[in-house]
Write a protein that holds these residues in place. Structure first.
Motif, short mmCIF file in Angstrom:
data_model
loop_
_atom_site.label_atom_id
_atom_site.label_comp_id
_atom_site.label_asym_id
_atom_site.label_seq_id
_atom_site.Cartn_x
_atom_site.Cartn_y
_atom_site.Cartn_z
N TYR A 770 0.85 -1.19 0.00
CA TYR A 770 0.00 0.00 0.00
C TYR A 770 0.88 1.24 0.00
O TYR A 770 2.09 1.14 0.13
CB TYR A 770 -0.87 0.02 1.27
N THR A 772 0.72 5.12 2.04
CA THR A 772 -0.04 5.96 2.95
C THR A 772 0.48 7.38 2.84
O THR A 772 1.57 7.61 2.32
CB THR A 772 0.05 5.44 4.40
N ALA A 781 3.92 1.35 2.17
CA ALA A 781 3.39 0.69 3.35
C ALA A 781 3.03 -0.75 3.00
O ALA A 781 2.85 -1.09 1.83
CB ALA A 781 2.14 1.42 3.84
N ASN B 64 3.90 2.12 8.56
CA ASN B 64 3.10 2.93 7.64
C ASN B 64 1.79 2.23 7.28
O ASN B 64 0.76 2.88 7.09
CB ASN B 64 3.88 3.20 6.34
N TYR B 67 -0.76 3.16 9.73
CA TYR B 67 -1.31 4.49 9.43
C TYR B 67 -2.31 4.40 8.28
O TYR B 67 -3.38 5.02 8.31
CB TYR B 67 -0.20 5.46 9.02
N ALA B 68 -1.95 3.61 7.25
CA ALA B 68 -2.85 3.47 6.09
C ALA B 68 -4.20 2.92 6.54
O ALA B 68 -5.24 3.26 5.98
CB ALA B 68 -2.22 2.55 5.04
N THR B 71 -7.21 5.25 7.16
CA THR B 71 -7.99 5.87 6.08
C THR B 71 -8.93 4.88 5.41
O THR B 71 -9.46 5.14 4.34
CB THR B 71 -7.06 6.50 5.02
N MET B 297 -3.63 2.17 -2.76
CA MET B 297 -4.02 2.75 -1.49
C MET B 297 -5.08 1.89 -0.85
O MET B 297 -5.91 1.30 -1.53
CB MET B 297 -4.55 4.16 -1.69
N PRO B 301 -8.13 7.29 0.22
CA PRO B 301 -7.88 8.29 1.25
C PRO B 301 -8.44 9.66 0.89
O PRO B 301 -7.72 10.66 0.84
CB PRO B 301 -6.37 8.31 1.39
#
Lengths: 1126, 529
Positions: A770, A772, A781, B64, B67-68, B71, B297, B301
Motif C-alpha cells: 500500500y 499511505t 506501506a 506505515n 497508518y494506512a 484511512t 491505497m 484516502p
C-alpha cells in the motif's frame, strides 16, 4: 500392418470382426502355397480335366494352380472337413469350378494381388451370385428378380431397389422379394432400407440378385472420446454425454459454451449477460464445491486447458465433437481437477474425407441482433411524482405518516423535466459476420484440416463488440507402419471492445428526469438530485476507451509408437500461451471528470500465461478368446505460470495520445505500477484398465495420483480411484427373442474425484503493498489483510452413478437414464471469521450432496426417403443439499450488515445458496396495526413484515428460509425435420422451479434513493386514495433499512425457443455440396418473471447464483448464411 | 519358410533399435522440470512477515501500513462511523430523509451496528500487534529505532482501543500476535483492563517519541499525541488529576500553541492545502484527496465526511429569485456546492440568539448565507471546502481528532472537578480570549455552575469536530438532552426512540454469530437483545 490399425483406433464393429478374421488367417493357421505360375493370368481361365477324378481341396487347388497362375491362401481348418469333389472329363471355367466347390461349404474366394486367391467364409455382406448365363440367352429388356434380407437372413419388406442413374425403381414385397425391369444393359442397382447401409450391386450378367443389407453403424458403434483414449457407445461403462459439432455449427455465438445449453443431460448452462465478453457458467451435476471451482475442466484435443480457458479462442465450426464426462468412472482420470466434470473438445481432422480427396469449404453467415426482453422503467413524470410524494412524507403530528405540504418537493416543475430513455440511448441493433475458410484432405498416410475464421461482432450496446481471427491447423501422419505423429494447432487473435456502460448505473444512477446534454451541447454530468458528478452513460459509450487484445496459442503434438502389436507408447507435448493486453482510458471530455477537475487517466494491463503439459502414456491391448483387455498407464507434468503488469498514468491534459504514451501523464504522484507472478504445478500418475468378457460384461478401473503445488508440504499428493461396470443384457441369449429391444445395457460406477479450489500461495501469510500519506506525501506501506490458511485438504467427491441404456427397433427409439449421487467432503470455504481475526479464512468445512436424474430420449419419429423427423429430449434434475458445515449453524454469504440483511446463506439441510428474508405482509393499513406491531419508524402505507421474535425491530433475526435458485429440473427439446432438400431444426430450452432474488425489483419496490430508476408497477403504490395497495407508500422506505422479504423473490422458470434453423441443400454442378441456411436465436421467451429476462439476471456462479441484477441484456438474432464445398 | 524366418528376425533387430531410439526421443521431450522441487510453491511477488523486518525501511513500511489502516473506507472518513459519533445529539440535524438509523436511534443488532468499522479497527490492531512483536525481535534495528517505531504503534493501537471502548464498552482485547484460532474465540475484556493497559502503553510511548516532526514525517504520532490521547482516556474514566496533569503538561511543555484567531484553527489554502496542519493540531488522520485512480491505497484516502456539510446546490438559495446571484458569486469565487449538504445545525443550536453575544465562533461555525445570499439551511461553514476543483469525492482535509483548544477545556473541566473553578478559569478563559472581542472571561461561578457552563462551552468551541455525543455520554446527559432537543422533521423520531441502552452500540450481529463467546459476559449484548 493391419495390426497397427487395430491399435490405433477402435474401428467399427464389423470392420473389426473382418480384421480379426484376417488376423487369424495370417497369424495362426496360414499356409502359403508358392508355386510358380505356368500360364498367364486370366479371369476366364479354363481348367482342363483330363480324366474323371475325385479330389480333396488341397488336390483341387493344386490342379488349378498347375494350369493357371493362381496361388491359394486358406485357413486349413476351414477345409479340414471339406468333402471331396468329383470332376468329370472336360473343360470347366476356374471360377465355376471354385464356386461350385466352395459355396456348399459356405465359403467363397477372392482375387487379390499377385495372382493370389484367398479362400474365406462367405461374409455377411457378400452377394451370392449364381453362375452367369450364356451370353446368347441375354435379352434386351432384362428382368432382375431377387430377395433383400438383413444380415441374419430375415426378409426386409419395403426395401427400395432403384436402377442407378434412372428414375426406375421398385420396392420389396412382404417376403423381401422384388422384380425390376432394367432400362439399361450395363446397369447397377441401389438397394436401400431405413437403418441399413445402402448397397450398389453391379448387375453384370446376373438375373437374380439377393442382397444382405448390413445394419447401419448404429449409435452403439459411434466413437466416444474418453480421457486419454476412446471407446464406443456399446462398450462404454461411464456416463458420458456427446454433443456433435454439426449440431452446434453456424449458430451465431463466439464461444461454444453458449451453445451447450440443453444439449446434454446433466449439463446446466447459464449466461450471466449478453455482452460479447460474457462467459457462461457451466455446471455439471450441480455445485460440488462452495469456495472452489465449479467450472468443468476443459480438455481441448487432449490438452488440459484448465477451468477458465476462454472458449472464444476456439472457432465453434472447427469442433467435431464435445464429450461431457459426468461420472466418477470417467472423471477419476482427471483426479483433483475432475470433481466438477470434464468437457472434452475434439476438433475436426481430415479423416472423414474420402481417401485421396481434398475439400475447400467456404462458410459465411451474417447475423442481425436486437435487444431482447429489455427492462422498462417509469417515465419522468411518474418518476418525479413518486419522489415528490416521497420527499414530503413525514411522521407528522399523528406520528403515522402524512404528506407535509410545507416540505419542498424534489421536482417542483414536473412538466418541464426531460424524459430520457437511457436504455434506448446506449443500445443499437447488433450484427455479426462470420466467415470460415476450410481446407481439408485425406491422403494415404496422412490427413489434414486447416481452417481460417474471421468473426466480427457489433454488440447491442453501442461501442461493444469483438473482432476475431483464428487459424487452426490439424494434421496426423503415419510416418511408417509403427510410428505416428500429429499436431493440433490453434491460434486466435481477438480484439474485444469491452462494454463501457456500467449497466447497473442505468437503473441506479440514470433516472428519466436526468438530461443527456447541457444547454451548451456538452454532456451533462450532474445528477439532478444530488448535484454531484455522475457518469453519463451516453458519454460512456461514446467517449470511453476500453478494449482488450488477446492472442492465444494452443498446441498439442503427439508421437505414438507401436512397440508390439499389443503395446504402444505415446508422448504428447502441449503448450498453451495467452497474451492479453487491456487498454483503458478515461478521457478529459467525460462530464463527471470535468466537474471534478480530473484530467485524463490511462491504464494499461497486460497478462500473460504459459501452460506446458507433457503426458506420456503406455497402452496395452489384447484379446484372448472371449476376453478383451485394454490397459493404460501414464505419467504427466503440467506447469502454469501467470504474470501480470499494470501501468497507470494520470494527468493527461488532452486526449491525443491516450494510453499510447503513459509518459505524458503529468501527475506522477497518482501514477500506478504493479506486477504480479504466480505459478502452479502438477505431477500425476494415471492408469486405466478396461476388461470385457464376451463383449457383454464390461469392467473399467481408473485411478490417478495427483500432486499439486498449491497444497502444503506433506499434503501435496492425493489418490483418486474409481470402478465402473456394465452388463449388456441385450446381448444375453434370453433376450434374443425380444427383437424390438435392440439394445439394453445396465451400468454402474463409483469413485472418488477431487477439487483443489485453493488459490496459489494460500498457505503463506503475505503482505499487501500500500501507500499511505503523511503530510500529503506518499509513503510505502504494507499491511497483512488476508490470513494464511493451514492444514487445507482436497475437496473429495464420492460419486455413485447407475445408468440404463435402452434401444428399441434397431435403436430407432433410444432412452438413457442415469441416477447419480455425489457426496463432497472437506468442502473448502472462505469461512467468515470474527472481525477480531479477519474477514474470512479458507478452511475445509462440512459436506454437501448432489443427487439427480438425467434422462435422454432420442426418437426417429418418421423416416421416409423424402421426409424425416427426429426428436431429442434431455431432462435433468439435481438436488443439492448441505449435509454439514463442521458444526456451524450457517454461513453467511451476503456481506454482513448490508442494507437488506443477511439474505444469502449456506445452511445444513438446505441447498446452496439458500435465500432468506422476512415475511412481507403488505402495507400498514391502519394506525392500530402499527401500534400492535410496535415497529419504530413505521407509517401507514409503509411496508409491514412479520416480527418473528417480537423484539419490535425487523432485522436478520426475523428471517426465514424463502427458497433457493436451483431449478427443480431443466430440459432441452430438439426437433429436426427434413423434407427433400430442406432441414428444419428447432430447439427449446427450459428451466423449471427455483426462486431468484429480483434485486432490481426489490430496489424499486423499496425505493431508497431518488437517483434510481423505478419500475412501472410503482404507479400502483399505496396512496391515500389507493389505500388497498400492498406496494409501499412513496417515502415510507426511503433511507430506511429494507430487509429482503417474500416479495423480493420470484419464480425464475422459463421456456425459451433457443434456436431455429432452416437449411436448404442446393445442387450446383461442379460443386461437391452446398447449402444456404437461416438461423434464429432466442425468438421466444415464456416466463412469469417480472423484469427483463430471468436467465440473464440469474447472474454469477455458485454462491452468487440466483441473484438477479442489472446486466447487459440478451439479444435476439437472425442469421443468414451459406456453405460451399469445392 | 527359412527365408521368411530370417527376414522376421532381421525385422526384429531393426525394431528393437527403433524402439530404443523412440524411448530416448521421448525421454528428451519430457521437460526437465520433474525434479524434487517441482511441486514447491514459488512465491515471487509477495512478502511474508517471516522475511520482513530486516532493516529500518522494512519496519517502517509495516508501521506505515498501520497508518494506512486509519484511512479505510469505514472509519474516520465514513458517514456511518461519524454518524455513530455525532448524530443523535443536540447540535447536528438532517435536513432531509437520510441516514435515519443513527439520527433516530433505530440501530439494533445487524442494522447500523458498525460491523464494518469493527472489522477495520481490529485489522489495525492485528497489524500493530504483529509489527510490535516483530520489531521487538528484529536484530537489525537499534534501540532508538525500535523505540520510535513501537512508540508510534502504541499510540495508533491505543487510538483504536479508545474508539472500540467508547462504542462498545467491554471488547475483545489482545496485544500479542495471536493465531487466527485464538483470535476467533476471544471473549469481551472489561473496559477497565483495556484502558489501563492503553494508558500504560501511552505513558511508555511518551518516553519513546519526539516532540514534533517535519516534512513527510509530519503526521506521525508524537510524544504530545500520546499525552493528549492519554488525557482523553483519563477524562473518560473521570481520573481528574491524571487528566489535569497530562493536559497541563501539554499546555506548558509542548510546542503546540493556540491560534490567535478561532477561524485560523481550520484556516488553510483550500486548493493547495498549504498550512493545513497548524500549531494547535495534536492528533489527526491525514487524507490526501486522491480518488478514482488505481494507486495502491487502502480504501480511498479521500475525506468523504466533509461532504456531509458541504451544501448541495439543488437545495439553495433560500429564495429562488437569488439563484442567479448565488451562481455568479460561486463562479466568481471559484467555488461550487457539490456536497451532500445533509447535516445542518439543529434549530436551537444554530440560532444566533442562543449563543453568548459577541461569540466570534458562531460565524465561523455556521454559514447561513453565502456572499449575502441567504441559504436555505444553517450549514456548517466550519467544516467545508467549496473549492470548485475539489468536487464531491475528492476532498483531502485531514480529520482532526485532538487539538490544543480541547486540551485547555479538558484541563479546565478536570481542575474544576478536583478543586473547583478557582484555578480552572485560566484554562477556559485562554480559549475564550480569542472567541470574544472584547474578552468575556468567566469568573465567579460555583463548581456546579462551572460544570454546567462547560457543557455548552465545549459545544461552542468544538462543535462538529466529533466530541459532542461522547461528551454527553460521559456527563450522563445524552438521553435527557436528546429528549429535550427540538429536531428537524427527519430526526424527530430520536426523541421517542432513545433509550438508556443507546449510550453504547450492540456488538455487531455478525461478530456475535461467528464468535458466540462474545455473549458470555453479557447475554443482552449491551441491552440490545
Amino acid at each position: 500392418m493391419i495390426l497397427n490399425y487395430i491399435l490405433k483406433l477402435i474401428p467399427l464393429r464389423y470392420r473389426l470382426l473382418n480384421i480379426i478374421m484376417r488376423t487369424f488367417i495370417f497369424l495362426f493357421c496360414s499356409l502359403i502355397f508358392a508355386f510358380g505360375p505356368k500360364n498367364g493370368f486370366s479371369q476366364e481361365a479354363i481348367i482342363n480335366v483330363s480324366s474323371k477324378k475325385t479330389l480333396n481341396a488341397k488336390q483341387l487347388f493344386k490342379l488349378i494352380n498347375k494350369q493357371t497362375d493362381y496361388k491359394f491362401i486358406y485357413r486349413s481348418d476351414l477345409l479340414k472337413n471339406a468333402p471331396e469333389i468329383e470332376l468329370s472329363e472336360g473343360d470347366i471355367k476356374a471360377d465355376i469350378l471354385l464356386t461350385n466347390f466352395l459355396n456348399p461349404l459356405n465359403l467363397t474366394y477372392e482375387f487379390t494381388q499377385n495372382n493370389t486367391v484367398v479362400v474365406k467364409k462367405i461374409s455377411k455382406t457378400e452377394v451370392i451370385s449364381k453362375p452367369k448365363k450364356n451370353e446368347e440367352e441375354d435379352i434386351l429388356q432384362r428382368i432382375i428378380t431377387g430377395n433383400i434380407s438383413d444380415s441374419e437372413g430375415l426378409a426386409l419388406p419395403g426395401a427400395t431397389v432403384v436402377e442407378v442413374g434412372t428414375e426406375n425403381g421398385t420396392s420389396t414385397d412382404f417376403d423381401g422379394n422384388f422384380s425390376i425391369t432394367l432400362e439399361n444393359d450395363e446397369a447397377s442397382l441401389e438397394v436401400s432400407f431405413v437403418g441399413f447401409t445402402s448397397q450398389i450391386v453391379n448387375v453384370s450378367n446376373q438375373d437374380e440378385i439377393n442382397v444382405n443389407l448390413v445394419a447401419e453403424d448404429s449409435a452403439l458403434d459411434e466413437i466416444i472420446i474418453t480421457g486419454y483414449g476412446t471407446t464406443t457407445k456399446r462398450d462404454n461403462v461411464s456416463s458420458i454425454a456427446q454433443v456433435k459439432g454439426d449440431d452446434l455449427a453456424n449458430q451465431p455465438a463466439s464461444s461454444v459454451n453458449n451453445l451447450l445449453q440443453g444439449r446434454a443431460a446433466g449439463l446446466q448452462v447459464t449466461s450471466p449477460n449478453g455482452s460479447p465478453e460474457a462467459t457462461p457458467t457451466i455446471r455439471i451435476r450441480g455445485l460440488s464445491s462452495i469456495q472452489g471451482n465449479n467450472n468443468p475442466l476443459f480438455v481441448i484435443d487432449g490438452f488440459i486447458a484448465g477451468t477458465d480457458f476462454n472458449l472464444q479462442n476456439i472457432n465453434v465450426n472447427d469442433i467435431r465433437s464435445i464429450e461431457v464426462l459426468k461420472d466418477a468412472s470417467a472423471l477419476a482420470l482427471y483426479g483433483t481437477r475432475g470433481a466438477s466434470g470434464v468437457i472434452l473438445i475434439q476438433t475436426k481432422n481430415g479423416k472423414n474425407i474420402q481417401k485421396g480427396d481434398n475439400n475447400l469449404t467456404i462458410n459465411h453467415y451474417t447475423s442481425f441482433s436486437k435487444i431482447a426482453n429489455s427492462p422498462e422503467y417509469m417515465n419522468s413524470t411518474d418518476f418525479a411524482n413518486y419522489w415528490n410524494e416521497a420527499e414530503t412524507l413525514v411522521f407528522g403530528a399523528s406520528g403515522y405518516g402524512e404528506n407535509d405540504p410545507s416540505v419542498d418537493p424534489l421536482y417542483p416543475n414536473v412538466a418541464s423535466l426531460p424524459n430520457t430513455n437511457w436504455v434506448d440511448l446506449v443500445t443499437r441493433d447488433g450484427m455479426i459476420n462470420n466467415t470460415d475458410l476450410t481446407l481439408s484432405g485425406n491422403a494415404e498416410k496422412s490427413n489434414y484440416y486447416i481452417s481460417f475464421n474471421r468473426w466480427s461482432e457489433e454488440g447491442i450496446i453501442k461501442n461493444s463488440g469483438m473482432d476475431r481471427y483464428s487459424l487452426r491447423a490439424n494434421f496426423d501422419v503415419n510416418i511408417n507402419d509403427n510410428l505416428r505423429a500429429g499436431l493440433r494447432f490453434n491460434l486466435a487473435d481477438r480484439k474485444t471492445e469491452n462494454n463501457k456502460v456500467n449497466w447497473n448505473n442505468i437503473q441506479l444512477l440514470s433516472p428519466p428526469a436526468r438530461q443527456v446534454y447541457n444547454d451548451d451541447g456538452t454532456y451533462d454530468g450532474l445528477n439532478p438530485v444530488s448535484n454531484s458528478p455522475e457518469r453519463n452513460s451516453l458519454a460512456d459509450v461514446n467517449e470511453r476507451v476500453n478494449h482488450t487484445y488477446a492472442t492465444n496459442v494452443l498446441t498439442n503434438a503427439y508421437l505414438e509408437y507401436q512397440l508390439t502389436p499389443e503395446l504402444s507408447i505415446r508422448s504428447t507435448l502441449g503448450l498453451g500461451l495467452d497474451f492479453v493486453k487491456q487498454n483503458e482510458y478515461l478521457p478529459t471530455i467525460l462530464p463527471e471528470r470535468i466537474l471534478q477537475g480530473l484530467l485524463g487517466d490511462a491504464d494499461v494491463r497486460t497478462r500473460n500465461s504459459r501452460d506446458v503439459l507433457n503426458e506420456n502414456t503406455i497402452n496395452f491391448v489384447k484379446e484372448f478368446g472371449d476376453h478383451s483387455l485394454k490397459v493404460l498407464a501414464g505419467y504427466t507434468l503440467q506447469k502454469t505460470t501467470y504474470e501480470q503488469s499494470i501501468a497507470g498514468a494520470y494527468g493527461f491534459v488532452n486526449d491525443v495520445v491516450t494510453f499510447n504514451n503513459l509518459a505524458l501523464g503529468s501527475d506522477p504522484t497518482v501514477n500506478s505500477v504493479s506486477t504480479s507472478y504466480s505459478q502452479r504445478t502438477f505431477e500425476s500418475i494415471l492408469g486405466r484398465i478396461n476388461y470385457s468378457y464376451k463383449g457383454k460384461y464390461l469392467l473399467t478401473l481408473v485411478a490417478r495420483r495427483d500432486g499439486s503445488s498449491v497444497f502444503e508440504e506433506g499434503n501435496k499428493y492425493a489418490f483418486f480411484p474409481s470402478l465402473g461396470a456394465a452388463w449388456r443384457i441385450g446381448d444375453e441369449d434370453f433376450m434374443q427373442g425380444m427383437d424390438y429391444i435392440s439394445n439394453l445395457k445396465l451400468r454402474a460406477s463409483y469413485g472418488i474425484v477431487g477439487e483443489q479450489g485453493v488459490p496459489a500461495y494460500n498457505s503463506l501469510s503475505r503482505y499487501t503493498p500500500y501507500v499511505t500519506f503523511l503530510n500529503d506525501q506518499v509513503n510505502n506501506a504494507v499491511l497483512i489483510e488476508e490470513i494464511a490458511s493451514s492444514g487445507l485438504d482436497w475437496e473429495t467427491t464420492y460419486q455413485t452413478d447407475i445408468g440404463v441404456e435402452i434401444g428399441f427397433l434397431n435403436d430407432r427409439y433410444s432412452l438413457e437414464i442415469d441416477y447419480y449421487k455425489k457426496r463432497t467432503e472437506n468442502l473448502l470455504l472462505n469461512k467468515p471469521i470474527p472481525g477480531t481475526a479477519g474477514t474470512t479464512r479458507l478452511a475445509n468445512v462440512g459436506e454437501i450432496e448432489n443427487s439427480g436424474l438425467e434422462v435422454s430420449i432420442n426418437s426417429v419419429n418418421i423416416e421416409k426417403p423424402d421426409f424425416s423427423w427426429s426428436t431429442d429430449l434431455t431432462i435433468s434434475t439435481n438436488k443439492n443439499e448441505v449435509i454439514s458445515l463442521g458444526g456451524e449453524d450457517f454461513i453467511n454469504l451476503s456481506s454482513p450488515g448490508n442494507a437488506t440483511g443477511d439474505d444469502v446463506r449456506i445452511i445444513p439441510g438446505y441447498p446452496i445458496p439458500t435465500f432468506l428474508g422476512a415475511e412481507y405482509l403488505g402495507t400498514y393499513k391502519t394506525s392500530a396495526e402499527i401500534d400492535a406491531d410496535g415497529i419504530i419508524g413505521s407509517v401507514i402505507g409503509g411496508p409491514r413484515y412479520v416480527d418473528k421474535n417480537g423484539d419490535g425491530a425487523i432485522n436478520t433475526l426475523d428471517f426465514d428460509v424463502i427458497g433457493d435458485p436451483n431449478p427443480d429440473f431443466f430440459a432441452g427439446l430438439r426437433n429436426t425435420i427434413s423434407y427433400k432438400d430442406f432441414t428444419l431444426d428447432f430447439f427449446f430450452h427450459g428451466s423449471f422451479g427455483g426462486e431468484l432474488l429480483n434485486a432490481p425489483y426489490h430496489l424499486s419496490y423499496f425505493a431508497r434513493d431518488a437517483r434510481s430508476n423505478l419500475l412501472p408497477i410503482l404507479k400502483d403504490r399505496w396512496t391515500p386514495t389507493n389505500s388497498n395497495s400492498d406496494i409501499p407508500r412513496a417515502g415510507s422506505t426511503f433511507g430506511n433499512y429494507q430487509p429482503r422479504s417474500t416479495v423480493s423473490y420470484q419464480d425464475g422458470s422459463f421456456i425459451r425457443l433457443k434456436n431455429i434453423t432452416l437449411t436448404y441443400d442446393l445442387d450446383i454442378p461442379g460443386i461437391k455440396s452446398s447449402s444456404v441456411y437461416i438461423t434464429a436465436n432466442n425468438l421466444l421467451l415464456l416466463t412469469d418473471w417480472e423484469f427483463g429476462d430471468p436467465e440473464v439476471s440469474n447472474s454469477g456462479d455458485g454462491l452468487n447464483s440466483g441473484i438477479a441484477s442489472q446486466v447487459y441484456p440478451y439479444n435476439t438474432t437472425v442469421a443468414l448464411g451459406f456453405n460451399l464445398t469445392l | 519358410m527359412k527365408n521368411i524366418k530370417t527376414i522376421i528376425k532381421m525385422k526384429n533387430i531393426k525394431l528393437s533399435i527403433l524402439k530404443s531410439l523412440m524411448v530416448m526421443v521421448m525421454l528428451l521431450i519430457i521437460p526437465t522440470g520433474c525434479d524434487k522441487d517441482f511441486l514447491d510453491e514459488d512465491l515471487r511477488d509477495g512478502l511474508s512477515p517471516k522475511v520482513f523486518f530486516n532493516n529500518l525501511n522494512e519496519a517502517q513500511m509495516a508501521v506505515n501500513g498501520v497508518y494506512a489502516g486509519l484511512t479505510q473506507n469505514n472509519l474516520y472518513r465514513n458517514r456511518n462511523y461519524r454518524g455513530a459519533i455525532q448524530f443523535g445529539t443536540d447540535i447536528i440535524c438532517p435536513q432531509r430523509k437520510v441516514v435515519q438509523t443513527p439520527y433516530n436511534y433505530l440501530m439494533t443488532e445487524g442494522l447500523g451496528d458498525l460491523n464494518a468499522a469493527w472489522r477495520e479497527m481490529y485489522l489495525i490492531i492485528r497489524n500493530a500487534n504483529s509489527a510490535i512483536t516483530n520489531i521487538n525481535k528484529a536484530e537489525a534495528l537499534s534501540v532508538d529505532e525500535k523505540n520510535q517505531l513501537i512508540g508510534e504503534l502504541y499510540v495508533l493501537r491505543a487510538l483504536i482501543y479508545y474508539d472500540l471502548t467508547r462504542f462498545w464498552g467491554d471488547v475483545p482485547f489482545f496485544t500479542d500476535d495471536l493465531s487466527t484460532e485464538e483470535l476467533s474465540v476471544l471473549p469481551r475484556t472489561p473496559i477497565e483492563t483495556v484502558r489501563t493497559q492503553m494508558k500504560s502503553d501511552l505513558a511508555q510511548a511518551k518516553t519513546f517519541l519526539p516532540s514534533s516532526y517535519t516534512g513527510g514525517d509530519l503526521g506521525r504520532m508524537t510524544k504530545w499525541a500520546a499525552a493528549a490521547l492519554k488525557a482523553k482516556f483519563h477524562l473518560f474514566d473521570k481520573e481528574w488529576s491524571e487528566t489535569l496533569a497530562e493536559s497541563v503538561e501539554i499546555i506548558n511543555n509542548s510546542p503546540h500553541k493556540l491560534m490567535d484567531n478561532f477561524a485560523d484553527v481550520i484556516a488553510y489554502d483550500k486548493t493547495t492545502l498549504d498550512n493545513e496542519v497548524n500549531d494547535e493540531h495534536i492528533l489527526w488522520v491525514d487524507f490526501a484527496g486522491a480518488s478514482g485512480i488505481e494507486t495502491n491505497m487502502l480504501g480511498s484516502p479521500t475525506n468523504l465526511w466533509i461532504e456531509e456539510f458541504n451544501p448541495r446546490l439543488k437545495d439553495n438559495p433560500k429564495n429562488k429569485a437569488d439563484k442567479g446571484a448565488l451562481n455568479s458569486a460561486l463562479a466568481a469565487n471559484g467555488q461550487s456546492m457539490t456536497g451532500f449538504g445533509a447535516a445542518i445545525g439543529c434549530p436551537d443550536f444554530a440560532n444566533r440568539a442562543n449563543w453568548d453575544a459577541g461569540d466570534l465562533r458562531y460565524d465561523v461555525t455556521f454559514m447561513n448565507e453565502y456572499e449575502g445570499v441567504e441559504l436555505r439551511f444553517p450549514y456548517i461553514g466550519k467544516m467545508m471546502n467549496l473549492n470548485i476543483d475539489k468536487p464531491r469525492g475528492s476532498k483531502s482535509e485531514n480529520i482532526i481528532l485532538i487539538r490544543l483548544g480541547d486540551i485547555y477545556l479538558m484541563a479546565a473541566e478536570a481542575e474544576n472537578e478536583l478543586n473547583g473553578p478557582t484555578n480552572a478559569y485560566q484554562y477556559v478563559n485562554k480559549v475564550r480570549e480569542r472567541a470574544f472581542e472584547p474578552d468575556q472571561p468567566w469568573s465567579g461561578m460555583t463548581q456546579g455552575e462551572f460544570k454546567i457552563k462547560m457543557y455548552d462551552e465545549r459545544s461552542y468551541e468544538l462543535a462538529y469536530e466529533g466530541h459532542r455525543k461522547q461528551d454527553l455520554i460521559r456527563w450522563g446527559i445524552l438521553i435527557e438532552t436528546v429528549r429535550n432537543t427540538n429536531y428537524t422533521t427527519h430526526a424527530k423520531g430520536a426523541v421517542g426512540n432513545i433509550q438508556p441502552k443507546h449510550v453504547k452500540y450492540p456488538i455487531p450481529l455478525n461478530e456475535v454469530q461467528t464468535n458466540p463467546v462474545l455473549l458470555e459476559s453479557d447475554p443482552t449484548n449491551n441491552g440490545y437483545r
